[in-house]
Every structure is written in structure tokens, then in C-alpha cells.
Write an enzyme that holds these catalytic residues in place. Structure first.
Site, mmCIF file in Angstrom:
data_model
loop_
_atom_site.group_PDB
_atom_site.id
_atom_site.type_symbol
_atom_site.label_atom_id
_atom_site.label_comp_id
_atom_site.label_asym_id
_atom_site.label_seq_id
_atom_site.Cartn_x
_atom_site.Cartn_y
_atom_site.Cartn_z
ATOM 1 N N GLY A 223 -97.573 -14.862 -39.897
ATOM 2 C CA GLY A 223 -98.463 -13.980 -39.150
ATOM 3 C C GLY A 223 -99.861 -13.826 -39.732
ATOM 4 O O GLY A 223 -100.849 -13.798 -38.999
ATOM 5 N N HIS A 250 -110.857 -3.174 -44.898
ATOM 6 C CA HIS A 250 -109.412 -3.386 -45.062
ATOM 7 C C HIS A 250 -108.795 -2.048 -45.465
ATOM 8 O O HIS A 250 -108.407 -1.846 -46.610
ATOM 9 C CB HIS A 250 -109.205 -4.445 -46.163
ATOM 10 C CG HIS A 250 -107.805 -4.922 -46.316
ATOM 11 N ND1 HIS A 250 -107.335 -5.495 -47.477
ATOM 12 C CD2 HIS A 250 -106.756 -4.942 -45.459
ATOM 13 C CE1 HIS A 250 -106.067 -5.840 -47.337
ATOM 14 N NE2 HIS A 250 -105.693 -5.513 -46.127
ATOM 15 N N CYS A 274 -99.888 -3.066 -52.453
ATOM 16 C CA CYS A 274 -100.216 -2.070 -53.478
ATOM 17 C C CYS A 274 -99.983 -0.647 -52.987
ATOM 18 O O CYS A 274 -100.529 0.295 -53.530
ATOM 19 C CB CYS A 274 -101.662 -2.221 -53.907
ATOM 20 S SG CYS A 274 -101.982 -3.714 -54.848
ATOM 21 N N GLY A 275 -99.208 -0.489 -51.929
ATOM 22 C CA GLY A 275 -98.873 0.861 -51.482
ATOM 23 C C GLY A 275 -99.740 1.383 -50.352
ATOM 24 O O GLY A 275 -99.733 2.580 -50.064
ATOM 25 N N THR A 277 -99.579 0.667 -46.943
ATOM 26 C CA THR A 277 -98.781 1.109 -45.795
ATOM 27 C C THR A 277 -97.966 2.352 -46.146
ATOM 28 O O THR A 277 -97.924 3.318 -45.383
ATOM 29 C CB THR A 277 -97.867 -0.037 -45.317
ATOM 30 O OG1 THR A 277 -98.680 -1.136 -44.932
ATOM 31 C CG2 THR A 277 -97.021 0.392 -44.134
ATOM 32 N N ARG A 389 -91.843 -9.102 -43.684
ATOM 33 C CA ARG A 389 -92.610 -8.060 -42.994
ATOM 34 C C ARG A 389 -91.865 -7.514 -41.790
ATOM 35 O O ARG A 389 -90.937 -8.136 -41.281
ATOM 36 C CB ARG A 389 -93.949 -8.641 -42.541
ATOM 37 C CG ARG A 389 -94.760 -9.193 -43.700
ATOM 38 C CD ARG A 389 -96.177 -8.749 -43.664
ATOM 39 N NE ARG A 389 -96.849 -9.018 -44.917
ATOM 40 C CZ ARG A 389 -97.863 -8.298 -45.371
ATOM 41 N NH1 ARG A 389 -98.304 -7.277 -44.684
ATOM 42 N NH2 ARG A 389 -98.448 -8.590 -46.519
HETATM 43 C C1 SPV Z 1 -102.268 -8.288 -46.075
HETATM 44 O O1 SPV Z 1 -101.774 -9.218 -46.732
HETATM 45 O O2 SPV Z 1 -103.229 -7.613 -46.499
HETATM 46 C C2 SPV Z 1 -101.718 -7.944 -44.758
HETATM 47 C C3 SPV Z 1 -100.913 -8.917 -44.087
HETATM 48 O O3 SPV Z 1 -102.004 -6.908 -44.237
HETATM 49 S S1 SPV Z 1 -101.812 -10.274 -43.627
HETATM 50 O O4 SPV Z 1 -101.832 -10.311 -42.179
HETATM 51 O O5 SPV Z 1 -101.113 -11.412 -44.181
HETATM 52 O O6 SPV Z 1 -103.157 -10.165 -44.130
HETATM 53 MN MN MN Z 2 -103.771 -6.062 -45.214
#
Ligand code: SPV
Ligand code: MN
Length: 623
Positions: A223, A250, A274-275, A277, A389
Site C-alpha cells: 500500500g 506527516h 513510533c506511536g 497512530t 497493517r
Molecule cells: C508510514 O510508513 O509512514 C505510513 C504507511 O503511514 S505508508 O503508506 O507506507 O507510508
Molecule cells: Mn505515515
């Protein structure tokens, strides 16, 4: 010879799909779709206008094509990615530029003309035997200043399904906009498959064409590489925000609830795993988003919106005690995609850190699995991939904040920067002001690497604003945009740092996973000037009595003085080491604003003075 776009569309599309496209008056949309139908030569094309029936049809196709398999609970499915396709491929993700730009650090840019030629050669006939899905989405709430319209072309129904959970469907937005406007474009082709996973991993390409706002992803399914609207669109958003004076970050977005249940909105930037979510979903607070936010200046105040409407979150470590809300959703029927976890023969789910008995066998990203199974290099294969995920819609969570779709976003009161830092930053600290926060927190963020990208884990990496993987403009310019953005605000949000990963002398974690709930409440009170703080050479830290009370109120725990001293002592030696590393990095980055070195230098001097007067490790009671 110029492509006769309408002819291609008329020939390849059903009458019904052709008329769906005709309702969108923007000729650029037609041209883009026709061009890639012509290149990729799919057997069929499906134009989605976002009706319920169409979205259901796509989910059925994902099962029929073997991209996803049903799990035991109704609505839940699992796709697998190849064992070699389990994270963002940084090496093969390239920014295409016409003139070589000095980004300040290596951002993996390459010559646009050559790269486009390579990609278009590869794309020729790449969708033979497949269906090309044409999808319209909106990043950010629709019909608002935040809206960014996007078109995704993909031969993967899994990518469509994921994007339906993660983004606001946007066919109506394209119809409403008529002839006007640019949109971001994404072309994804899985390439040859073997046992339903990508076969040609060495030919994986993720090319980001900044000039034409188009991304090409080939030979990948993971993804993070294929869901165009996520991190790939973030590069374009950063480029647009640079030109238009806003910020694309981000960051999670959440409300922390203070006295009388007031909602105080925070955004937080953390590198992957790194926490981020888990902070945004913490019990007692409400979530708006867990990954990407746009920040805009509305009459001198920052307002922020979640670009997405779902989460693509790490599942490792999710357990019934720390994540009760998510846990409940994951164990109820519903439209949920689990990627790269372990599936038992009964269709039950398992992952690393799930507090349930480990199954005796199952299937995971590496095939049939049982405890102790080793890979070719004699390394034990974990039950699930560490970057496994879960994808779901935010509205399935009971702690969703009501402001998710507010076209004006939410007023932002605080920004939090956090990384994986075993030896330096305290668990929570407030910066002195916007400039100090941008420079010594955001721009100084470092993190020990994780499994979210391919490569070695546990190495300390420089990651300004947790956004380095997604930058599309020179780093110095990006930091400068933050400084300028703040200078135009009448009341800038407070900037904090957090660190959930500090270790003691014995190498053990100094904090419990749930402690972050207390740091959030402390920051909320600071934003409203309802609690005092202690001034140190690096920022403002909590007082023991306040934390003692908050730990009791929020977690029902006794917080000891010893814990406080261990967690909040200033580790001058390590902090000075960090300052030196960061100063050195910015010395190397061409075009860094001079103020960065000045502010870093001042802080280093304060630290040195403190070290001389008070020692290598300074208790918070010494200030
Ligand atoms: C991350 O790795 O920071 C994510 C998932 O949120 S990704 O879509 O792989 O970036
Ligand atoms: Mn991310």
C-alpha cells in the site's frame, strides 16, 4: 501522431462508462485517461462514479481476482504482498526533475526525461488481461479550501478498495468543478503476478513526476507504494504548499479533551512505527486523522484538516488492554482489510503483540507458518510482518471526532514532534516559542529506523518533521516555510516534543505505553496556560506535583518521584552530542536559513553552561 482521445475512450469504454466521463467537463481528465488506456492496453476499463453498487462491485472483484481473501468475520479480508514487497521502497522511489535541483540532502532525484522514457516503455501493454479502474478522489474535505482532486488509474481492485476506505470519493467533486483545475494523477500497474503477488520485484518503480503531478508505480502491491493518494500525493502537496504558503505534513490530528470536556486540537509528526497512530487513537480523546494533515492560515490562525478519512495503521502490538477501541472494531464484522498478518486455518487473525494465544499454524506473508519456522537465512519468521497493517474507515471508531469533514478544518492549538530516541529527549517538553520549536524540535527530529521501510532497523536517522521521506523541495526551503508560516500567525500553536522510547541506564524503557495519555493532558493544560512548567536550557518541562496528580486522574496510577527524576533529568552529554550532529547536518545542507545554526548554537551553549555548573545528568529538581 496525436492520440485521438475521444476515439480511444469511445472504443474502450462501455457506453455507460463513457457517459460518466463525459459528465466531467475537464478535458485534461479525458486526455490523461485515454493516454494510459492506450499505453497499458487493459482488456477492460471500469469508470467508477462512486455509486454504492460500483463500490460493492470493486470489493467483489478483489475477491474474484484473488487479490483479497475473505476472513472469518463478515466484510473482513486479507491481501498478501510479496515477502520482498512489505514496505516503502525508498531506493526505487524517485523524484523526477528536469534540472538537477540541490535538495540539500540526497532525496533520490533523477532525470525526468530518461525516467519517463523508462516508465513508458515498461508500461506498454502492462495491463493486458486486466481491468483498468478509473477512480476519482478528493484529498481533504470536499468543496473546501483544503480540497485536492485526484485521479487514480490502477489494475488493482485492492488499491481501489483501500482508497475507498481511506479517501473521500470524488467523482461528484470532478463533475462540480467542470472544466477547471489541475488534479493529481496516479498510474499503478502490478505487472506480472505469481500466486497473486508481484513477480518482478527488481523492476519495482515508484516515479514521482513533480512537473506534471503524476506518479507511476509499477511491479508493487504494498500500500505505501501503490496507494497513490497517501505518501506519493504528499510530495505534490508539499510542492503546492511551498508555492501557496501553507504546510503539508506527516501529522496526525486529534482533539485532547481538557476540563469541562473542551476540545483542544493537536497535530503530531512522528516517523513511521513510533506511536503516531496509537497516540491519535488514545482512549478518552477523539481522533481526526492518524497520518497526513494540511495546515492553513485562516485570518492569522492555523486550521488543519485530515487529508484522509481512514487509517492504514500498523497492527503490530495492537492489544486489548492498550487499544480497546481499535480492538473491538478489529473483532467485529465490518469492511476491514488486514494486510500481511497471520491467518489461521479457521480464518481468524493473529499478529505480533496480539494478546491472545498464538495459533499453532496459519498462513502469513512468507507462506505456511508455524511457530519457530525459519527463512532461508535461518532467521525465525515472525507470525506477522512487523509492518503488517490494517485499513479501515475512521467512522467505524467510536472515538472519531465530529469535525472530520468540516470544510474549514479545526483550529490547531499545538504541534507535537516525536521520534524513537533511546537516550536524549525527555518524555515531553515544550519549546520556548514557534522558532525555537520549529528548529530544535521539528527540524532536529531524529529517529531510530523501523520496519516501515525496507532496510536495516535500529539506526539513528535524521528526519526533520518526520517528513524527510516525502520532501519534494529543498530541505532548507521546507524548514524556512515553517518559519515563515509561523511569522504570519497572530497566535502560533505551541510546539512540543515527546519521546516514548527513552531508556534507563539498565537499557529498560523508562515509560509505560499508556503514559502518553498524561503527556497529552499536560500539553492541553499548557496550551491554555492553566499549569506551570520548569524552564530548562532546552525547553519547558512538567512539575512533579502536576504529573503526580495527572497520573492519578488519567491512569489511576501512583507516579513516583524516582520515575520523574529518571525521565526528566537533562542528559547534557547526550543532548550536546545530538546538537552537534544536527548542527553538522545543517552546515552541510545548502540553503539552510542562517537562523537554524544560530538557534542550535544558542541551545548548545546553554547546555554546555549547565553541564559545567550542574553536571552530566541534571535532575529536574535542580532548576
Ligand atoms: C508510514 O510508513 O509512514 C505510513 C504507511 O503511514 S505508508 O503508506 O507506507 O507510508
Ligand atoms: Mn505515515
Amino acid at each position: 501522431m496525436a492520440l485521438d482521445e475521444m476515439k480511444v475512450l469511445r472504443e474502450k469504454l462501455t457506453k455507460e462508462d463513457f457517459s460518466k466521463l463525459k459528465k466531467i467537463e475537464n478535458h485534461k481528465v479525458h486526455g490523461f485517461i485515454a493516454k494510459y488506456i492506450d499505453y497499458c492496453a487493459p482488456d477492460k476499463v471500469f469508470v467508477c462514479s462512486d455509486t454504492k453498487e460500483e463500490l460493492e462491485f470493486i470489493k467483489k472483484e478483489a475477491l474474484a481476482a484473488g487479490e483479497e481473501k475473505k476472513l472469518k468475520l463478515a466484510g473482513q479480508t486479507i491481501p498478501f504482498d510479496s515477502a520482498a514487497d512489505q514496505g516503502r521502497d525508498k531506493a526505487n522511489t524517485k523524484i523526477l526533475v528536469s534540472k538537477m535541483v540541490d535538495f540539500g540532502l540526497d532525496l533520490n532525484a533523477c532525470d525526468r526525461v530518461d525516467a519517463l522514457e523508462e516508465i513508458h516503455t515498461m508500461l506498454k501493454g502492462m495491463m493486458k488481461g486486466r481491468t483498468l479502474y478509473v477512480r476519482f478522489f478528493s484529498l481533504g474535505p470536499k468543496n473546501s479550501e483544503f480540497t485536492v482532486p485526484c485521479v487514480q488509474l490502477t489494475d488493482s481492485s485492492y488499491v481501489c478498495h483501500s482508497e475507498d476506505l481511506l479517501y473521500r470519493q470524488g467523482y461528484d467533486e470532478f463533475v462540480r468543478r467542470g472544466r477547471s483545475g489541475d488534479f493529481m494523477k496516479f498510474v499503478h500497474a502490478q505487472g506480472e503476478l505469481e500466486n497473486a503477488v508481484c513477480k518482478n520485484i527488481p523492476l519495482r518503480r515508484i516515479y514521482i513526476d513533480l512537473e506534471d503531478e503524476t506518479v507511476f508505480t509499477l511491479n508493487s502491491q504494498y500500500g505505501g507504494n501503490t496507494i497513490g493518494l497517501k505518501k506519493l500525493a504528499l510530495r505534490f502537496a508539499i510542492q503546492r504548499s511551498d508555492q501557496e504558503g501553507w504546510l503539508a505534513e506527516h501529522m496526525f490530528l486529534m482533539a485532547v479533551h481538557g476540563p469541562k470536556n473542551r476540545s483542544t486540537y493537536f497535530a503530531g509528526a512522528f516517523p513511521s512505527l513510533c506511536g503516531k497512530t496509537s497516540t491519535s487513537m488514545i482512549k478518552g480523546e477523539t481522533i481526526i486523522g492518524d497520518d497526513i494533515a494540511y495546515l492553513r492560515n485562516f485570518e492569522g490562525a492555523v486550521r488543519a484538516a485530515n487529508v484522509e478519512k481512514g487509517i492504514f495503521g500498523i497492527i503490530q502490538g495492537v492489544n486489548s488492554v492498550d487499544d480497546p477501541i481499535l480492538w473491538k472494531v478489529l473483532h467485529s464484522p465490518g469492511d476491514i482489510i488486514f494486510s500481511n498478518i497471520l491467518v489461521t486455518p479457521e480464518g481468524d487473525t493473529f499478529w505480533i503483540g496480539k494478546d491472545a494465544p498464538a495459533p499453532a499454524k496459519g498462513v502469513n506473508f512468507a507462506g505456511e507458518w508455524s511457530p519457530g519456522k525459519k527463512d532461508k537465512k535461518d532467521k525465525e519468521i515472525p507470525s506477522s510482518h512487523p509492518n503488517a497493517r490494517v485499513t479501515l474507515e475512521l467512522n467505524s471508531l467510536e472515538n472519531l471526532d465530529p469535525e472530520l469533514d468540516n470544510p474549514e478544518g479545526v483550529p490547531l492549538a499545538g504541534i507535537i514532534y516525536g521520534g524513537r530516541d533511546s537516550d536524549t529527549w525527555p518524555p515531553v517538553e515544550e519549546s520556548f516559542d514557534w522558532v525555537h520549536g520549529v528548529i530544535t524540535k521539528g527540524a532536529s527530529l531524529e529517529s531510530e529506523t523501523t520496519a516501515a521501510t525496507l532496510g536495516q532497523e535500529g539506526v539513528r536517522e535524521f528526519n526533520p518533521m518526520a517528513n524527510i521521506d516525502f520532501l519534494s523541495i529543498p530541505i532548507g526551503q521546507y524548514i524556512n516555510n515553517h518559519l515563515e508560516f509561523g511569522a504570519k500567525l497572530s497566535k502560533p500553536p505551541k510546539i512540543f516534543s515527546v519521546n516514548y522510547f527513552l531508556r534507563g541506564k539498565d537499557g529498560k524503557w523508562l515509560n509505560h505505553k499508556t503514559d502518553k495519555a498524561v503527556w497529552l493532558k499536560w500539553m492541553e493544560l499548557r496550551v491554555h496556560n492553566e499549569i506551570d512548567a520548569i524552564k530548562t536550557p532546552t525547553g519547558l518541562i512538567p512539575k512533579y506535583d502536576d504529573l503526580k496528580r495527572l497520573f492519578k486522574d488519567v491512569l489511576g496510577r501512583d507516579y513516583t518521584k524516582d520515575d520523574y527524576i529518571n525521565q526528566f533529568s537533562l542528559r547534557t552529554r547526550w543532548y550536546i552530542g545530538k546538537m552537534r550532529r544536527i548542527e553538522e547536518i545543517y552546515r552541510m545542507i545548502k540553503g539552510s536559513p542562517a537562523i537554524i545554526s544560530e538557534v542550535l548554537e544558542e541551545q548548545t551553549e546553554r547546555l554546555k553552561k549547565a553541564q559545567k555548573e550542574l553536571g552530566e545528568v541534571i535532575s529536574p529538581e535542580k532548576w
